[in-house]
Write an enzyme that holds these catalytic residues in place. Structure first.
Site, PDB file in Angstrom:
ATOM      1  N   GLU A  48       0.830  -1.212   0.000  1.00 36.83           N
ATOM      2  CA  GLU A  48       0.000   0.000   0.000  1.00 36.83           C
ATOM      3  C   GLU A  48       0.862   1.259   0.000  1.00 36.83           C
ATOM      4  O   GLU A  48       2.081   1.200   0.151  1.00 36.83           O
ATOM      5  CB  GLU A  48      -0.938  -0.037   1.220  1.00 36.83           C
ATOM      6  CG  GLU A  48      -1.877  -1.229   1.156  1.00 36.83           C
ATOM      7  CD  GLU A  48      -2.933  -1.254   2.242  1.00 36.83           C
ATOM      8  OE1 GLU A  48      -2.845  -0.480   3.219  1.00 36.83           O
ATOM      9  OE2 GLU A  48      -3.872  -2.078   2.104  1.00 36.83           O
ATOM     10  N   CYS A  57      -1.721  -4.872  -5.623  1.00 38.61           N
ATOM     11  CA  CYS A  57      -2.239  -6.106  -5.022  1.00 38.61           C
ATOM     12  C   CYS A  57      -1.184  -7.217  -5.030  1.00 38.61           C
ATOM     13  O   CYS A  57      -0.299  -7.251  -5.896  1.00 38.61           O
ATOM     14  CB  CYS A  57      -3.447  -6.609  -5.795  1.00 38.61           C
ATOM     15  SG  CYS A  57      -4.892  -5.549  -5.700  1.00 38.61           S
ATOM     16  N   GLU A  59      -1.449 -10.344  -5.852  1.00 33.21           N
ATOM     17  CA  GLU A  59      -1.446 -11.217  -7.035  1.00 33.21           C
ATOM     18  C   GLU A  59      -0.589 -10.614  -8.143  1.00 33.21           C
ATOM     19  O   GLU A  59       0.185 -11.306  -8.815  1.00 33.21           O
ATOM     20  CB  GLU A  59      -2.872 -11.400  -7.579  1.00 33.21           C
ATOM     21  CG  GLU A  59      -3.833 -12.076  -6.619  1.00 33.21           C
ATOM     22  CD  GLU A  59      -4.582 -11.096  -5.727  1.00 33.21           C
ATOM     23  OE1 GLU A  59      -3.985 -10.087  -5.280  1.00 33.21           O
ATOM     24  OE2 GLU A  59      -5.771 -11.348  -5.464  1.00 33.21           O
ATOM     25  N   CYS A  88      -9.252  -9.044  -7.120  1.00 38.54           N
ATOM     26  CA  CYS A  88      -9.978  -7.889  -7.671  1.00 38.54           C
ATOM     27  C   CYS A  88      -9.996  -7.966  -9.199  1.00 38.54           C
ATOM     28  O   CYS A  88      -9.288  -8.778  -9.812  1.00 38.54           O
ATOM     29  CB  CYS A  88      -9.328  -6.583  -7.213  1.00 38.54           C
ATOM     30  SG  CYS A  88      -7.832  -6.155  -8.116  1.00 38.54           S
ATOM     31  N   CYS A  91      -6.592  -7.568 -11.012  1.00 44.48           N
ATOM     32  CA  CYS A  91      -5.752  -8.779 -10.925  1.00 44.48           C
ATOM     33  C   CYS A  91      -6.282  -9.868 -11.842  1.00 44.48           C
ATOM     34  O   CYS A  91      -5.503 -10.597 -12.463  1.00 44.48           O
ATOM     35  CB  CYS A  91      -5.677  -9.271  -9.481  1.00 44.48           C
ATOM     36  SG  CYS A  91      -4.698  -8.162  -8.437  1.00 44.48           S
TER      37      CYS A  91
HETATM   38  N1  THU Z   1      -5.855  -6.537  -2.345  1.00 46.08           N
HETATM   39  C1  THU Z   1      -5.032  -7.449  -2.905  1.00 46.08           C
HETATM   40  O1  THU Z   1      -3.829  -7.518  -2.588  1.00 46.08           O
HETATM   41  N2  THU Z   1      -5.545  -8.292  -3.835  1.00 46.08           N
HETATM   42  C2  THU Z   1      -6.828  -8.263  -4.268  1.00 46.08           C
HETATM   43  O2  THU Z   1      -7.153  -8.931  -5.233  1.00 46.08           O
HETATM   44  C3  THU Z   1      -7.813  -7.465  -3.552  1.00 46.08           C
HETATM   45  C4  THU Z   1      -7.263  -6.410  -2.668  1.00 46.08           C
HETATM   46  C5  THU Z   1      -5.293  -5.621  -1.358  1.00 46.08           C
HETATM   47  C6  THU Z   1      -5.205  -4.198  -1.832  1.00 46.08           C
HETATM   48  C7  THU Z   1      -5.241  -3.446  -0.531  1.00 46.08           C
HETATM   49  O3  THU Z   1      -3.934  -3.378  -0.012  1.00 46.08           O
HETATM   50  C8  THU Z   1      -6.080  -4.312   0.391  1.00 46.08           C
HETATM   51  O4  THU Z   1      -6.120  -5.589  -0.194  1.00 46.08           O
HETATM   52  C9  THU Z   1      -7.494  -3.816   0.594  1.00 46.08           C
HETATM   53  O5  THU Z   1      -8.115  -3.542  -0.605  1.00 46.08           O
END
Ligand code: THU
Length: 135
Positions: A48, A57, A59, A88, A91
């Site tokens: 983040e 993310c 993935e 998401c 991804c």
């Molecule tokens: N996040 C992921 O790492 N992968 C996903 O497919 C969904 C969301 C992370 C992004 C962010 O740091 C946290 O989860 C909340 O959205």
């Protein structure tokens, strides 16, 4: 063919990676692990940023690590979170770029496999390279 043993190993990599998640804003740690067709595993975590949209993310971090090492064929991707969250849309699109038959294993932080999908199931009718070459 993904054996149960490889499923287990891949999920364990994703769970172990969760500890490295950099998620001070959401407190939602995600670990991912990609198994390449050459048998290597690349893991990744969500990273983040105080400028929220810059967050990447887990993935995509795992996939980009693999691709940047010359790997472009993936057997499976495991994703671990505290509650079995699914990838998401961004991804899913990045996964589809490298093959829609890739298996996506959704696990919780205890390493329990909750769901198993193909990328095609997660992103039906996806846009891909072929669409760019059709008139
Ligand atoms: N996040 C992921 O790492 N992968 C996903 O497919 C969904 C969301 C992370 C992004 C962010 O740091 C946290 O989860 C909340 O959205």
């Amino acid at each position: 063919m993904l054996t149960d043993e490889m499923r287990e190993t891949l999920i364990q990599h994703a769970v172990q990676a969760m500890q490295w998640a950099y998620a001070p804003y959401s407190n939602y740690s995600v670990g991912a692990a990609v198994l390449t067709s050459s048998g290597k595993i690349y893991d990744g975590v969500n990273v983040e940023n105080a400028v929220f949209p810059l967050t990447l993310c887990a993935e995509r971090v795992a996939i980009f690590k693999a691709v940047s090492q010359g790997e472009k064929e993936f057997e499976a991707i495991a994703v671990a979170t505290r509650n079995g969250g699914t990838p998401c849309g961004s991804c899913r699109q990045v996964m589809a770029e490298f093959g829609t038959d890739t298996l996506v294993l959704i696990a919780n932080q205890d390493g329990k496999l909750l769901h198993e999908y193909t990328v095609a199931e997660l992103l039906p009718e996806s846009f891909g390279e072929d669409d760019l070459h059709q008139s």
